[in-house]
Design a protein around this motif. Structure first.
Motif, PDB file in Angstrom:
ATOM      1  N   SER B 129       4.986 -10.451  10.681  1.00 41.75           N
ATOM      2  CA  SER B 129       5.669  -9.629   9.740  1.00 41.75           C
ATOM      3  C   SER B 129       5.851  -8.014  10.295  1.00 41.75           C
ATOM      4  CB  SER B 129       4.989  -9.449   8.426  1.00 41.75           C
ATOM      5  OG  SER B 129       3.830  -8.788   8.142  1.00 41.75           O
ATOM      6  N   HIS B 130       4.841  -7.695  10.799  1.00 42.81           N
ATOM      7  CA  HIS B 130       4.842  -6.051  11.352  1.00 42.81           C
ATOM      8  C   HIS B 130       5.516  -5.969  12.712  1.00 42.81           C
ATOM      9  CE1 HIS B 130       1.517  -5.825   8.429  1.00 42.81           C
ATOM     10  NE2 HIS B 130       2.245  -4.708   8.103  1.00 42.81           N
ATOM     11  N   THR B 131       6.404  -6.884  13.042  1.00 47.10           N
ATOM     12  CA  THR B 131       7.224  -7.012  14.255  1.00 47.10           C
ATOM     13  C   THR B 131       8.111  -5.218  14.014  1.00 47.10           C
ATOM     14  OG1 THR B 131       7.183  -9.085  14.566  1.00 47.10           O
ATOM     15  CG2 THR B 131       8.786  -8.096  15.809  1.00 47.10           C
ATOM     16  N   SER B 304      -6.197  -0.842  13.494  1.00 48.91           N
ATOM     17  CA  SER B 304      -5.051  -1.863  13.446  1.00 48.91           C
ATOM     18  C   SER B 304      -3.823  -1.189  14.119  1.00 48.91           C
ATOM     19  CB  SER B 304      -4.744  -1.924  11.867  1.00 48.91           C
ATOM     20  OG  SER B 304      -4.024  -0.899  11.352  1.00 48.91           O
ATOM     21  N   CYS B 305      -2.684  -1.854  13.950  1.00 49.07           N
ATOM     22  CA  CYS B 305      -1.432  -1.486  14.797  1.00 49.07           C
ATOM     23  C   CYS B 305      -1.081  -0.173  13.890  1.00 49.07           C
ATOM     24  CB  CYS B 305      -0.314  -2.489  14.702  1.00 49.07           C
ATOM     25  SG  CYS B 305      -0.084  -3.416  12.997  1.00 49.07           S
ATOM     26  N   THR B 306      -1.146  -0.181  12.671  1.00 44.31           N
ATOM     27  CA  THR B 306      -0.917   1.293  11.830  1.00 44.31           C
ATOM     28  C   THR B 306      -1.796   2.417  12.330  1.00 44.31           C
ATOM     29  OG1 THR B 306      -0.768  -0.552  10.143  1.00 44.31           O
ATOM     30  CG2 THR B 306      -0.362   1.788   9.603  1.00 44.31           C
ATOM     31  N   SER B 367      -8.747  -5.339  18.761  1.00 49.04           N
ATOM     32  CA  SER B 367      -7.863  -6.582  18.367  1.00 49.04           C
ATOM     33  C   SER B 367      -7.602  -6.208  17.000  1.00 49.04           C
ATOM     34  CB  SER B 367      -8.939  -8.056  18.048  1.00 49.04           C
ATOM     35  OG  SER B 367      -9.747  -7.756  17.187  1.00 49.04           O
ATOM     36  N   CYS B 368      -6.962  -7.214  16.316  1.00 47.32           N
ATOM     37  CA  CYS B 368      -6.733  -6.993  14.783  1.00 47.32           C
ATOM     38  C   CYS B 368      -8.118  -6.666  13.903  1.00 47.32           C
ATOM     39  CB  CYS B 368      -6.108  -8.203  14.121  1.00 47.32           C
ATOM     40  SG  CYS B 368      -4.457  -8.402  15.171  1.00 47.32           S
ATOM     41  N   ALA B 369      -9.148  -7.402  14.350  1.00 45.12           N
ATOM     42  CA  ALA B 369     -10.296  -7.265  13.630  1.00 45.12           C
ATOM     43  C   ALA B 369     -10.327  -7.516  12.078  1.00 45.12           C
ATOM     44  CB  ALA B 369     -10.987  -6.006  14.089  1.00 45.12           C
ATOM     45  N   ALA B 370     -10.988  -6.507  11.321  1.00 41.63           N
ATOM     46  CA  ALA B 370     -10.943  -6.712   9.695  1.00 41.63           C
ATOM     47  C   ALA B 370      -9.546  -6.227   9.168  1.00 41.63           C
ATOM     48  CB  ALA B 370     -12.293  -6.030   9.322  1.00 41.63           C
ATOM     49  N   CYS B 371      -8.682  -6.007   9.686  1.00 41.40           N
ATOM     50  CA  CYS B 371      -7.493  -5.461   9.094  1.00 41.40           C
ATOM     51  C   CYS B 371      -7.006  -6.857   8.184  1.00 41.40           C
ATOM     52  CB  CYS B 371      -6.177  -5.185  10.304  1.00 41.40           C
ATOM     53  SG  CYS B 371      -4.729  -4.953   9.554  1.00 41.40           S
ATOM     54  N   LEU B 372      -7.159  -7.836   8.603  1.00 41.14           N
ATOM     55  CA  LEU B 372      -6.814  -9.088   7.972  1.00 41.14           C
ATOM     56  C   LEU B 372      -7.888  -9.942   7.796  1.00 41.14           C
ATOM     57  CD1 LEU B 372      -4.495 -11.857   9.663  1.00 41.14           C
ATOM     58  CD2 LEU B 372      -5.956 -10.125  10.674  1.00 41.14           C
ATOM     59  N   GLY B 373      -9.126  -9.518   7.534  1.00 42.58           N
ATOM     60  CA  GLY B 373     -10.063 -10.177   7.017  1.00 42.58           C
ATOM     61  C   GLY B 373     -10.653 -11.003   8.356  1.00 42.58           C
ATOM     62  N   THR B 392      -5.310   1.086   7.747  1.00 39.18           N
ATOM     63  CA  THR B 392      -4.455  -0.154   7.906  1.00 39.18           C
ATOM     64  C   THR B 392      -3.393  -0.063   7.020  1.00 39.18           C
ATOM     65  OG1 THR B 392      -6.175  -1.218   6.399  1.00 39.18           O
ATOM     66  CG2 THR B 392      -6.219  -1.609   8.775  1.00 39.18           C
ATOM     67  N   ASN B 393      -2.677  -1.177   6.937  1.00 40.65           N
ATOM     68  CA  ASN B 393      -1.245  -0.990   6.295  1.00 40.65           C
ATOM     69  C   ASN B 393      -1.384  -1.948   4.789  1.00 40.65           C
ATOM     70  OD1 ASN B 393      -1.363  -3.786   7.292  1.00 40.65           O
ATOM     71  ND2 ASN B 393      -0.234  -2.966   9.106  1.00 40.65           N
ATOM     72  N   ARG B 394      -2.173  -2.931   4.779  1.00 40.06           N
ATOM     73  CA  ARG B 394      -2.374  -3.714   3.356  1.00 40.06           C
ATOM     74  C   ARG B 394      -3.572  -3.375   2.671  1.00 40.06           C
ATOM     75  NH1 ARG B 394       1.209  -8.615   5.838  1.00 40.06           N
ATOM     76  NH2 ARG B 394       3.405  -7.400   5.417  1.00 40.06           N
TER      77      ARG B 394
HETATM   78  S1  SF4 Z   1      -3.481  -8.223  11.627  1.00 38.69           S
HETATM   79 FE1  SF4 Z   1      -3.451  -5.979  11.204  1.00 38.69          FE
HETATM   80  S2  SF4 Z   1      -3.739  -4.901  13.145  1.00 38.69           S
HETATM   81 FE2  SF4 Z   1      -3.089  -7.110  13.355  1.00 38.69          FE
HETATM   82  S3  SF4 Z   1      -0.967  -7.168  13.754  1.00 38.69           S
HETATM   83 FE3  SF4 Z   1      -1.336  -7.677  11.594  1.00 38.69          FE
HETATM   84  S4  SF4 Z   1      -1.407  -5.601  10.469  1.00 38.69           S
HETATM   85 FE4  SF4 Z   1      -1.381  -5.171  12.696  1.00 38.69          FE
END
Ligand code: SF4
Lengths: 185, 431
Positions: B129-131, B304-306, B367-373, B392-394
């Motif tokens: 979704s964050h594309t 995170s990517c954010t 890595s994405c690590a804990a951004c999404l648990g 992060t974003n969410r």
């Molecule tokens: S999990 Fe987090 S860091 Fe990884 S792509 Fe999604 S929003 Fe970005």
């Protein structure tokens, strides 16, 4: 494919999310086993609160108790139809219940894409709000060629936004069938 | 009637002179990106539907980054990476960035930018979704599900409904304590999590063009938090310089016409904005840091990517320098390139990495690590009862690992200031 779809309207409010369309607890059923899959029809729209189900009066269930299919096959929604989690089971459940078309002001993008690409239901959007003009139970007729909705009960007629390039996908059945017909695969 | 930048790019990609919001059109896709979570199911659908003769439409346009569940013992997660690895070798996918090799990059959206896949005027789809992040480069980018990705993989084409656009104009000079994160939290508070549904968010104004690419990506990254299809910023000299350093591809710069039509236009004066947070449990639950300051924390997270780009860490280091963190604080560089730069970039003669380590932060692998648990052994993951502040974003319930935790979203300045005090803290106290 039929170019004219006739049926009874089931009217809903704004922001109908996928949890209302098919509550998460029912996602356990097989999507392919013909007997088991009927449960998606049985529980379609079962998450909509009573007072909001079948507007303007509410209190109408989409699928009657003990049945797997609905008496209604055209859904009239409001804004942001299909929001929430992106489960593909949602448009599938509506199809299994017998819904052919949804007419709503706007859709959540993933729900809209899933509806078309999976060949589940036809998602029409409208330039104007219709869920306050059409009543649950009204007899409707939708003309896919001319993008018109006729309310036979009230005599009113409305223009729908053209489906554009996705009409051939809908006609083919789903996006992969479309590609096969067009030698893309 | 004129067209918006989004409409112009979509028109080009569909071979038309003009497109109108609401129209469904077919697009030629320039890049398809996938990762370890959605790649394997996409490949499965592609094989099922295209059969024995399944062919990738253009190998050079497929990019695969394992990044989500990477450093874990979880067997399913490891199996997913194996599927990608085998697929890449079987089909000769060169743009595969395997974990455990020097090619490993980290979080896909940042790696796309760093590796030169973001090219102004092009169309990029990804199974994430964050594309929408790539829209910072004056291009159209959006997320799709596995079925659609499988279709693109086989045909290079996909249909899309042309979105209406919303425009956000940020005027004035940014105060030094305000970042792109504060700007986007303001927007989300104003339009809510469905205010952008099926629409494009276009960012404009002098304050936006004063931002570097890292910061611009923070704005477009969170367009999806408003339900938007894409976020977009016109390419300028800053964009061109970034792109030219990483790619020799030709590009075309598009911009909105003066008389383009917008669903709505928002004007902001940034000079009087103040640091913001999104309170639990939604990114649009906006408040000022001032109103929640003093809230006791159990963890701070910068990643995170954010919020895990170089500029995010530069900002955080300004506050953390010479201080000790009072609660566990995790530094998760979005990419291996950012991780490398943490060792090279210095502040007062000390590397950023050293600054974070000296202050007691845990510096993790990219890595994405804990951004999404993530799996239970994921670094920085939130557990029951925690109160976290994160870049992060969410912050939906459970997003960072536990439904019984509370997550505040904020800028790297605010998170750093809070790390140093152990309670939510206005960064203006340090800047
Ligand atoms: S999990 Fe987090 S860091 Fe990884 S792509 Fe999604 S929003 Fe970005």
């Amino acid at each position: 494919m039929e170019k004219i779809i006739k049926g009874k309207a089931f009217v809903l409010g704004d922001n109908i999310d996928t949890d209302q369309i098919i509550p998460a607890e029912h996602l356990v059923y097989s999507l392919t086993d013909p007997e088991e899959m009927k449960n998606y029809g049985k529980y379609a729209l079962s998450g909509v609160p009573q007072k909001d189900a079948g507007l303007p009066n509410g209190g109408t269930v989409f699928v009657d108790d003990g049945n797997y299919e609905s008496r209604f096959n055209i859904i009239i929604g409001g804004a942001n139809f299909g929001c929430g989690s992106s489960r593909e089971h949602a448009p599938f459940a509506l199809q299994v219940a017998g819904a052919k078309v949804i007419v709503a002001e706007s859709y959540a993008r993933i729900f809209y894409r899933n509806s078309v690409d999976g060949g589940f239901v036809i998602p029409y959007d409208t330039p104007q709000k219709l869920n306050n003009k059409i009543k649950t139970g009204d007899e409707l007729e939708i003309d896919l060629t001319n993008n018109r909705l006729k309310n036979i009960t009230s005599g009113d007629e409305y223009l729908l936004n053209p489906l554009g390039d996705i009409l051939p996908i809908i006609e083919a059945g789903n996006i992969f069938e479309y590609a096969r017909h067009n030698n893309m695969i | 009637m004129g067209m918006t930048i989004t409409e112009k790019i979509l028109a080009k990609a569909s071979g038309r002179n003009k497109v109108i919001p609401g129209e469904n059109i077919w697009l030629n896709v320039d890049v398809l990106m996938t990762h370890d979570v959605c790649g394997p199911p996409t490949i499965e659908i592609w094989k099922r539907e295209f059969g024995d003769k399944a062919k990738i439409w253009d190998k050079n346009k497929l990019v695969i980054f394992p990044d989500h569940y990477i450093f874990t013992k979880n067997p399913q997660a490891n199996r997913n990476v194996n599927i990608l690895r085998e697929f890449a070798s079987e089909y000769g996918v060169e743009n595969y960035y395997d974990v455990g090799t020097p090619r490993y990059k980290g979080v896909c959206h940042i790696a796309l930018a760093e590796e030169g896949y973001n090219i102004p005027g092009t169309v990029l789809f990804g199974t994430d979704s964050h594309t929408c992040t790539s829209g910072a480069f004056g291009m159209f980018s959006t997320g799709v599900g596995n079925t659609d990705a499988a279709f693109i993989l086989g045909t290079g084409k996909i249909w899309e409904k042309v979105p209406e656009s919303l425009k956000f104009i940020f005027n004035g000079e940014l105060p030094k304590y305000i970042t792109a994160k504060d700007l986007i939290l303001q927007v989300l508070g104003d339009i809510t999590t469905d205010g952008g549904t099926y629409r494009a968010l276009e960012f404009d104004g002098e304050a936006v063009f004063a931002l570097d690419m890292d910061e611009r990506m923070t704005l477009t990254n969170m367009a999806i938090e408003a339900g938007a299809m894409n976020g977009i910023i016109k390419a300028d000299e800053v964009t061109e310089n970034y792109v030219k350093e990483r790619s020799d591809k030709q590009y075309e710069i598009f911009e909105s016409d003066q008389n383009a039509t917008y669903h709505s236009v928002y004007n902001y004066d940034v000079t009087n904005m103040e640091p913001l947070v999104a309170k639990p449990h939604s990114p649009d639950n906006k408040d000022t840091v001032r109103n929640v300051q003093g809230t006791k924390l159990t963890k701070c997270y910068i990643g995170s990517c954010t919020g895990g780009k170089l500029s995010d860490f530069v900002n955080a280091a300004k506050i953390i320098f010479g201080n000790e963190v009072k609660v566990p604080t995790f530094i998760v560089p979005a990419s291996t390139s950012v991780a490398q730069q943490l060792e090279e970039e210095t502040l007062n003669g000390i590397s950023l990495k050293q600054i974070f380590e000296n202050s007691g932060c845990v510096v993790a692998q990219s890595s994405c690590a804990a951004c999404l648990g993530g799996p239970s052994d994921t670094i920085g993951r939130a557990v029951d009862g925690e109160v976290v502040i994160s870049t992060t974003n969410r912050n939906f319930p459970g997003r960072m690992g536990s439904k019984k935790s509370e997550v505040y979203l904020a800028s790297p300045y605010t998170v750093a200031a809070s790390a140093v005090t152990g309670v939510i803290t206005d960064p203006r106290e340090f800047l």
